[in-house]
Design an enzyme around this catalytic site. Structure first.
Site, PDB file in Angstrom:
ATOM      1  N   HIS A  77       0.597   1.951  -1.313  1.00  0.00           N
ATOM      2  CA  HIS A  77      -0.710  -0.052  -0.758  1.00  0.00           C
ATOM      3  C   HIS A  77       0.182  -0.896  -0.238  1.00  0.00           C
ATOM      4  O   HIS A  77      -0.304  -1.938   0.232  1.00  0.00           O
ATOM      5  CB  HIS A  77      -1.146  -0.463  -1.924  1.00  0.00           C
ATOM      6  CG  HIS A  77      -1.867   0.633  -2.457  1.00  0.00           C
ATOM      7  ND1 HIS A  77      -3.409   0.649  -2.343  1.00  0.00           N
ATOM      8  CD2 HIS A  77      -1.675   1.167  -3.957  1.00  0.00           C
ATOM      9  CE1 HIS A  77      -4.209   1.310  -3.315  1.00  0.00           C
ATOM     10  NE2 HIS A  77      -3.009   1.579  -4.325  1.00  0.00           N
ATOM     11  N   ASN A 150      -9.895   1.101  -6.440  1.00  0.00           N
ATOM     12  CA  ASN A 150     -10.254   1.787  -4.790  1.00  0.00           C
ATOM     13  C   ASN A 150     -11.159   2.138  -4.401  1.00  0.00           C
ATOM     14  O   ASN A 150     -12.517   1.503  -4.746  1.00  0.00           O
ATOM     15  CB  ASN A 150      -9.121   3.365  -5.048  1.00  0.00           C
ATOM     16  CG  ASN A 150      -8.351   3.013  -4.878  1.00  0.00           C
ATOM     17  OD1 ASN A 150      -7.319   2.830  -5.001  1.00  0.00           O
ATOM     18  ND2 ASN A 150      -7.312   4.124  -6.655  1.00  0.00           N
ATOM     19  N   TYR A 360       2.360  -2.014 -12.723  1.00  0.00           N
ATOM     20  CA  TYR A 360       2.122  -3.321 -11.295  1.00  0.00           C
ATOM     21  C   TYR A 360       2.872  -3.789 -12.307  1.00  0.00           C
ATOM     22  O   TYR A 360       3.407  -4.852 -11.164  1.00  0.00           O
ATOM     23  CB  TYR A 360       0.611  -3.555 -11.542  1.00  0.00           C
ATOM     24  CG  TYR A 360      -0.608  -2.634 -11.085  1.00  0.00           C
ATOM     25  CD1 TYR A 360      -0.783  -2.351 -10.221  1.00  0.00           C
ATOM     26  CD2 TYR A 360       0.063  -0.747 -11.596  1.00  0.00           C
ATOM     27  CE1 TYR A 360      -1.776  -2.088  -8.936  1.00  0.00           C
ATOM     28  CE2 TYR A 360      -1.119  -0.335 -10.363  1.00  0.00           C
ATOM     29  CZ  TYR A 360      -1.656  -0.470  -9.181  1.00  0.00           C
ATOM     30  OH  TYR A 360      -2.611   0.417  -8.361  1.00  0.00           O
TER      31      TYR A 360
END
Length: 524
Positions: A77, A150, A360
């Site tokens: 990303h 997404n 993350y």
């Protein structure tokens, strides 16, 4: 007495005193330490042709900062665009959750959204054939709530241990540093649970026209909870109010050449002229009892919940209405994580989701530092955790938080001498999830059932003019660059979706291979 001594005797001059009259109301240019600089483009050197001087702090200040002004780009990303907006509750869902920002029709919450491609580098084209990231940060009174979604309702894998290998095969070959079709298809054909996502990716859905013209999906299963301990499984859908719009393969290639930042420009321009994009937000719900009797695991990221059985329930509207003032500060440094949850929302046992809960924030601590949550774009409305101390950029916090100056003299542990408020503990439901078993290297086994939803999507494409033909052409164009052994395996994979599909892809791909060989021979 010299001139300088006379000036000092009258009192030291300030930077403002030295300004020309027409610049009195302008900011004074300084070094990072605040020292005024007369000419930002000048350097100190010995004579007109001599070497530079190490004492020129301004020059060293500029160069050393410039050398460090790029932080690591996201591993995935990396290329993206974003904007601010608001989420408004449009329907009552108090029967499902205690999450404050979702309670009360008409309630609004400020948001930050970021859209992105997945596999490409930061300078790659917006029109690349790739899934799109759709992340939203809600600045709620109970903390930040992140949706890290997404634009497809499924993904390529169901086991997080496969994720690094999968991403490696979609990026660059370690020797050639080129994208490699053999790596790409070798992985997918050996991990065929990816087929449902592959069907999305190589249809025209794999090349959205813009970020405004695509849907968003949680993909993962989450839980809405209530204070009594009861919960409901949910999946989230964001449906674009601009209408879905996609690119053909030729259109995507043309945009990659003429305007590789098309989607970034489209989002910024639409908001700048007041054409605010919006999405209607829905949820699907499933009770624990329904989940227990469901024909496959609701924690399987490669499959969707049938909407005929679990209909969409509207809950709100997301509108983006403000562009960032500074892309790096507000979008590049934005840190989203599925582990950023508020009371009333919890993760499920989805193994890929569980791994993302760790991965993350770990990425953000690497890219942005341990105090990434203190960056204004990431800072919650309310924050108080004096155990979180020190580290890089400690004490750098927006003024609306309580975290001033690295918490100052606050004790750095839960001290009995400093009263701290704690919220009441939610009840534990005796019917809640209970897990027990031996530690085991679990591997999901592929069956014919894993091709059913991909087959359904192939039939849906058949009801849309030209979409099956586009799909076959898109696959053949990419697959023809792979080695024959891998190509043969891929034909078998598509054959398990539909026999005709496998044959059509084989015929089209091998025809391209033969044509490319003829062209190559003609060059010799």
């Amino acid at each position: 007495m010299g001139k300088d001594q006379k000036t000092q005797g009258k009192g030291a001059s300030t930077a403002e005193d030295m300004l020309e009259p027409q610049y009195k109301d302008s900011p004074v240019y300084t070094t990072s330490s605040g020292c005024p600089v007369h000419n930002p483009l000048a350097s100190q050197r010995l004579g007109p042709n001599g070497p530079l001087l190490l004492q020129d702090f301004h020059l060293i200040d500029l160069l050393s900062h410039f050398d460090r002004e790029r932080i690591p780009e996201r591993v995935v990303h990396a290329k993206g665009a974003g904007a601010y907006g608001e989420f408004e509750v449009t329907h009552d869902i108090s029967d499902l959750t205690s999450a404050s920002f979702l309670l009360g029709v008409g309630k609004k919450t400020k948001c930050l959204a970021r859209f992105s491609t997945v596999g490409g580098e930061k300078g790659s084209a917006d029109s690349a054939r790739d899934p799109r990231g759709f992340a939203v940060k809600f600045y709620t009174e109970e903390g930040n709530q992140d949706w890290v979604f997404n634009n497809t309702p499924i993904f390529f894998l169901w086991d997080p241990a496969k994720f690094p290998s999968f991403i490696h095969t979609q990026k660059r070959h370690p020797q050639t540093n080129l994208k490699d079709a053999t790596m790409f298809w070798d992985y997918l054909s050996k991990n065929q649970e990816s087929i449902h996502q592959v069907m999305h990716l190589f249809s025209d859905r794999g090349t959205p026209y813009s970020y405004r013209h695509m849907h968003g999906y949680s993909g993962h299963t989450y839980k809405f909870t209530k204070p009594d301990g009861t919960y409901t499984y949910i999946q989230v859908h964001l449906k674009t109010n601009q209408g879905v719009k996609t690119l053909t393969s030729s259109q995507a290639k043309s945009l990659a050449s003429s305007n590789p930042d098309h989607a970034t420009q489209d989002l910024f321009s639409s908001i700048a002229k007041g054409d605010f994009p919006s999405w209607t937000v829905y949820i699907q719900t499933m009770t624990p009892q329904q989940a227990a009797s469901f024909p496959y695991s609701i924690f399987d990221l490669t499959k969707v919940w049938p909407q005929a059985q679990f209909p969409l329930r509207p809950i709100g509207k997301l509108t983006l209405n403000q562009n960032p003032k500074n892309y790096f500060a507000e979008i590049e440094q934005a840190a989203f994580s599925p582990s950023h949850l508020v009371p009333g929302i919890e993760p499920s046992a989805d193994p890929v989701l569980q791994s993302r809960l760790f991965s993350y924030p770990d990425t953000h601590r690497h890219r942005l530092g341990v105090n990434y949550h203190s960056i204004p774009a990431n800072c919650p409305i309310h924050s108080f955790n004096p155990i979180h101390r020190d580290g890089a950029f400690a004490g750098v916090s927006p003024p609306h938080t309580h975290a001033h100056g690295n918490y100052g003299s606050e004790p750095n542990y839960p001290s009995s001498f400093r009263p701290i408020s704690y919220p009441p503990k939610e009840k534990t439901n005796p019917e809640a999830e209970f897990w027990e078993g031996k530690i085991t290297p679990f591997i999901w086994e592929l069956t014919d059932a894993d091709f059913i939803q991909a087959r359904d999507l192939w039939r849906v494409l058949g009801r849309q003019e030209g979409q099956q033909e586009n799909f076959v052409g898109n696959v053949a164009e990419h697959l023809s660059q792979a080695r024959e052994q891998v190509r043969r395996r891929v034909y078998g994979m598509f054959g398990r979706v539909d026999g005709e599909l496998g044959r059509r892809i084989e015929e089209r791909t091998e025809a391209r291979v033969r044509r490319e060989k003829v062209l190559e021979m003609a060059k010799l």
